[in-house]
Each structure stands twice: as C-alpha cells, then as structure tokens.
Design a protein around this motif. Structure first.
Motif, PDB file in Angstrom:
ATOM      1  N   PHE A  36     112.608 -32.361  -6.765  1.00  0.00           N
ATOM      2  CA  PHE A  36     111.588 -32.845  -5.830  1.00  0.00           C
ATOM      3  C   PHE A  36     110.361 -31.936  -5.786  1.00  0.00           C
ATOM      4  O   PHE A  36     109.374 -32.243  -5.131  1.00  0.00           O
ATOM      5  CB  PHE A  36     112.218 -32.948  -4.436  1.00  0.00           C
ATOM      6  CG  PHE A  36     111.365 -33.591  -3.380  1.00  0.00           C
ATOM      7  CD1 PHE A  36     110.669 -34.759  -3.621  1.00  0.00           C
ATOM      8  CD2 PHE A  36     111.270 -33.024  -2.119  1.00  0.00           C
ATOM      9  CE1 PHE A  36     109.888 -35.357  -2.633  1.00  0.00           C
ATOM     10  CE2 PHE A  36     110.496 -33.605  -1.123  1.00  0.00           C
ATOM     11  CZ  PHE A  36     109.803 -34.777  -1.380  1.00  0.00           C
ATOM     12  N   SER A  37     110.396 -30.820  -6.511  1.00  0.00           N
ATOM     13  CA  SER A  37     109.391 -29.767  -6.340  1.00  0.00           C
ATOM     14  C   SER A  37     107.962 -30.239  -6.586  1.00  0.00           C
ATOM     15  O   SER A  37     107.065 -29.985  -5.777  1.00  0.00           O
ATOM     16  CB  SER A  37     109.715 -28.578  -7.250  1.00  0.00           C
ATOM     17  OG  SER A  37     109.759 -28.983  -8.605  1.00  0.00           O
ATOM     18  N   LYS A  38     107.717 -30.941  -7.682  1.00  0.00           N
ATOM     19  CA  LYS A  38     106.344 -31.334  -8.005  1.00  0.00           C
ATOM     20  C   LYS A  38     105.831 -32.440  -7.091  1.00  0.00           C
ATOM     21  O   LYS A  38     104.636 -32.461  -6.750  1.00  0.00           O
ATOM     22  CB  LYS A  38     106.266 -31.751  -9.477  1.00  0.00           C
ATOM     23  CG  LYS A  38     106.436 -30.574 -10.427  1.00  0.00           C
ATOM     24  CD  LYS A  38     106.229 -30.973 -11.874  1.00  0.00           C
ATOM     25  CE  LYS A  38     106.365 -29.758 -12.775  1.00  0.00           C
ATOM     26  NZ  LYS A  38     106.178 -30.110 -14.211  1.00  0.00           N
ATOM     27  N   ILE A  39     106.727 -33.348  -6.693  1.00  0.00           N
ATOM     28  CA  ILE A  39     106.321 -34.378  -5.729  1.00  0.00           C
ATOM     29  C   ILE A  39     105.957 -33.724  -4.404  1.00  0.00           C
ATOM     30  O   ILE A  39     104.941 -34.060  -3.778  1.00  0.00           O
ATOM     31  CB  ILE A  39     107.452 -35.411  -5.540  1.00  0.00           C
ATOM     32  CG1 ILE A  39     107.725 -36.156  -6.839  1.00  0.00           C
ATOM     33  CG2 ILE A  39     107.108 -36.401  -4.416  1.00  0.00           C
ATOM     34  CD1 ILE A  39     108.927 -37.078  -6.788  1.00  0.00           C
ATOM     35  N   ILE A  70     115.314 -20.946  -3.340  1.00  0.00           N
ATOM     36  CA  ILE A  70     116.575 -21.316  -3.979  1.00  0.00           C
ATOM     37  C   ILE A  70     116.331 -22.116  -5.257  1.00  0.00           C
ATOM     38  O   ILE A  70     117.185 -22.168  -6.138  1.00  0.00           O
ATOM     39  CB  ILE A  70     117.453 -22.136  -3.001  1.00  0.00           C
ATOM     40  CG1 ILE A  70     118.901 -22.210  -3.500  1.00  0.00           C
ATOM     41  CG2 ILE A  70     116.873 -23.541  -2.778  1.00  0.00           C
ATOM     42  CD1 ILE A  70     119.865 -22.792  -2.485  1.00  0.00           C
ATOM     43  N   SER A  71     115.156 -22.740  -5.367  1.00  0.00           N
ATOM     44  CA  SER A  71     114.810 -23.570  -6.516  1.00  0.00           C
ATOM     45  C   SER A  71     113.985 -22.785  -7.525  1.00  0.00           C
ATOM     46  O   SER A  71     112.900 -22.293  -7.213  1.00  0.00           O
ATOM     47  CB  SER A  71     114.013 -24.801  -6.048  1.00  0.00           C
ATOM     48  OG  SER A  71     113.351 -25.415  -7.127  1.00  0.00           O
ATOM     49  N   LEU A 126     121.397 -28.306  -2.768  1.00  0.00           N
ATOM     50  CA  LEU A 126     120.024 -28.064  -2.329  1.00  0.00           C
ATOM     51  C   LEU A 126     119.160 -27.571  -3.484  1.00  0.00           C
ATOM     52  O   LEU A 126     118.004 -27.989  -3.633  1.00  0.00           O
ATOM     53  CB  LEU A 126     120.010 -27.042  -1.189  1.00  0.00           C
ATOM     54  CG  LEU A 126     120.485 -27.547   0.171  1.00  0.00           C
ATOM     55  CD1 LEU A 126     120.656 -26.389   1.143  1.00  0.00           C
ATOM     56  CD2 LEU A 126     119.503 -28.571   0.746  1.00  0.00           C
ATOM     57  N   GLU A 127     119.725 -26.672  -4.283  1.00  0.00           N
ATOM     58  CA  GLU A 127     118.979 -26.177  -5.449  1.00  0.00           C
ATOM     59  C   GLU A 127     118.616 -27.330  -6.378  1.00  0.00           C
ATOM     60  O   GLU A 127     117.467 -27.456  -6.824  1.00  0.00           O
ATOM     61  CB  GLU A 127     119.810 -25.136  -6.196  1.00  0.00           C
ATOM     62  CG  GLU A 127     119.125 -24.593  -7.435  1.00  0.00           C
ATOM     63  CD  GLU A 127     119.969 -23.579  -8.182  1.00  0.00           C
ATOM     64  OE1 GLU A 127     119.555 -23.188  -9.295  1.00  0.00           O
ATOM     65  OE2 GLU A 127     121.028 -23.176  -7.667  1.00  0.00           O
ATOM     66  N   CYS A 173     116.578 -16.981  -5.114  1.00  0.00           N
ATOM     67  CA  CYS A 173     117.788 -16.551  -4.407  1.00  0.00           C
ATOM     68  C   CYS A 173     118.116 -17.520  -3.277  1.00  0.00           C
ATOM     69  O   CYS A 173     117.303 -18.360  -2.896  1.00  0.00           O
ATOM     70  CB  CYS A 173     117.671 -15.122  -3.885  1.00  0.00           C
ATOM     71  SG  CYS A 173     116.660 -14.901  -2.435  1.00  0.00           S
ATOM     72  N   ASN A 174     119.309 -17.385  -2.747  1.00  0.00           N
ATOM     73  CA  ASN A 174     119.861 -18.246  -1.711  1.00  0.00           C
ATOM     74  C   ASN A 174     119.587 -17.626  -0.342  1.00  0.00           C
ATOM     75  O   ASN A 174     119.938 -16.472  -0.096  1.00  0.00           O
ATOM     76  CB  ASN A 174     121.368 -18.389  -1.953  1.00  0.00           C
ATOM     77  CG  ASN A 174     122.052 -19.340  -1.006  1.00  0.00           C
ATOM     78  OD1 ASN A 174     121.511 -19.731   0.027  1.00  0.00           O
ATOM     79  ND2 ASN A 174     123.269 -19.717  -1.338  1.00  0.00           N
TER      80      ASN A 174
END
Length: 286
Positions: free
Chosen positions: A16-19, A84-85, A9-10, A115-116
C-alpha cells in the motif's frame, strides 16, 4: 475480530506504500508537525530549545514527518527513523534524496532502518525524544508498543503518539461506508476498527499503565485538501481492500455508489464543511 500480525502489517504496508504516499501523506504532515512541536524540537525558547540529544521516529511512512524533523532539529542531535515496511523506508530515502545503497546522512546525524514498533532493536534509555504518527492504533498490541517506547526512552524523555480520532468528527473516513449502507451495499469487516483508540481517557490510561509518569491527551482536526467529490472518490476508493470489493461488484452498483459519494461530498463542501478527520494524540513523559 481480525487483528493483523506484525508480518501481515509489513506485507500490507509494502503493498500500500505508494498509494498511501500519493493520496494520503499530505494529510499526515500537519499531525507530524504537531507531534514534533510537542516534543520541543521546533522550540526557539525556554528549556526545550536545542535540548534534544537523540530522537527516534517509529513508523516514518513515506517520510513527511522525517523531513519536518530533519528541518527543525539541531544537526548535533542524533535522529533515527524507522518503519516496519521496507518499501516505506525506500520511499523515505527517495523523498530525502538519499542514495538507495546508504541508510544515513552523516552531516545531519541521521539514519533510517526497518524495524518493528513492538520489538525495537535499541538498548534501554537510548533516546530522549520519540514520536510515532498514526501507528499506535494499527499495531498488533498497542500496549506492547507503548512499553517499548517507554523502554528506549531515558528518564525524563518525552514520547508523542497520534491515532485516529472520533468517527463522528472524521467524515473523510466514514463517508464511503455511510453511502454504502444507504444503497444496501455490504461492507462489513472482521478487522479491528482503526478508531479503537480514539477515547483519550483510555489512551492516556494505557500510557500511564506502560510506565509514563505524566500523559497529556487531546484532540485536533486535520482538513483534507480535497476540493470536490470526484477527488474524494479517487482517493478514498483507492485502498486495495476497497479495490478488491469494487472488482466483485456489478458495474451499475459501483457507479451508483460512486455517484452518491461524489454528490454527498460536493454537498458538504458547498455548505462550507471541511472534509477531514480528527486526530487523538498523547504526549508522554518518562
């Protein structure tokens, strides 16, 4: 059925963060406002007014909910945002105009950290408010995330969670596959469906099983700002998993798929229907 590990997931959300920020964050903000309102953070009356002492946000993403919470909370209230990212953490810092070498805004009593959600680095009873927007259905173990939320809340604390709602009320997430099925394009996935927690009765019972004494559950609808089929195709054909599929398609097949998606969305909009999604959410008291 494929269920992503925390490490996967991280990695996924780092990539995928910027998209996500560019195309999807705008539709998460109304739900974030719903959650923080449910926690009493925006209240100007009654027992909830200015009563929040310490707030935890889990899965802040690019920061839409973080910004809203900072705008509405009392400056004396401690507020920690997490994700988490690390890429999402950095995007939130950019959104808040924070320097990249700092993790806090002292005058706002605010900190941010990676953090998770299933293994929070906080002591028992550290917060009296907790919110997590569109995360519970994505983690490896939703049950563990709920138990962690319960653990870090003090007695009487309140937590709010949102997840994807019912697919039949969420056309923005189903049109791509609907059209793929119509033209015989195989989109089968071994991944666990993101809709797997849409049943509010099930969701409520999970929270009660985690220890919460009262759980309110319901649905709401969030319309997308999409104005035409071309905009829809640009947004919902952008995820990395679909881009990988598209790269392996014959050009004619892809163009047929896209054109039918565009036509279908334009038809719905011309009939006066919103493109959007349902959200299922719970508000839990410890």
């Amino acid at each position: 059925m494929k269920i992503f590990t925390s490490e996967e997931l991280e990695q996924k959300w780092d990539g995928f963060s910027k998209i996500f920020q560019h195309y999807n964050e705008c539709t998460t903000a109304p739900v974030a406002f719903l959650l923080i309102t449910s926690l009493g953070i925006t209240s100007q009356f009654g027992s909830a007014q200015n009563s929040c002492k310490s707030i935890l946000e889990v899965a802040c993403g690019p920061g839409a909910g973080t910004k809203l919470c900072l705008d509405y909370k009392n400056d004396l209230s401690k507020f920690i945002a997490t994700d988490i990212s690390n890429e999402m953490v950095q995007l939130t810092k950019e959104s808040l105009r924070m320097k990249q070498d700092t993790n806090e805004i002292p005058e706002k009593n605010f900190k941010i950290q990676q953090c998770n959600a299933e293994k929070l680095p906080f002591e028992d009873g550290s917060f009296d408010r907790y919110f997590s927007n569109y995360c519970l259905h994505l983690v490896t173990s939703p049950e563990t995330m709920l138990k962690e939320a319960y653990r870090v809340l003090e007695s009487g604390g309140i937590a709010a969670f949102s997840v994807w709602g019912r697919p039949e009320n969420s056309n923005q997430f189903t049109i791509v596959k609907k059209i793929a099925d119509e033209i015989g394009l195989e989109m089968s996935s071994q991944e666990r469906s993101a809709f797997h927690l849409n049943d509010t009765n099930k969701l409520r019972q999970m929270a009660l099983d985690a220890g919460f004494s009262r759980v309110l559950a319901g649905h709401s609808f969030v319309n997308s700002p999409i104005q035409n089929g071309e905009e829809y195709a640009e947004v919902f054909l952008s995820p990395p998993s679909l881009q990988k599929l598209i790269q392996n398609l014959e050009k004619e097949k892809y163009l047929l798929w896209k054109s039918k998606i565009v036509s279908h969305v334009d038809e719905l909009l011309n009939k006066g229907e919103f493109i959007g999604s349902e959200v299922s959410y719970i508000v839990c008291t410890k």
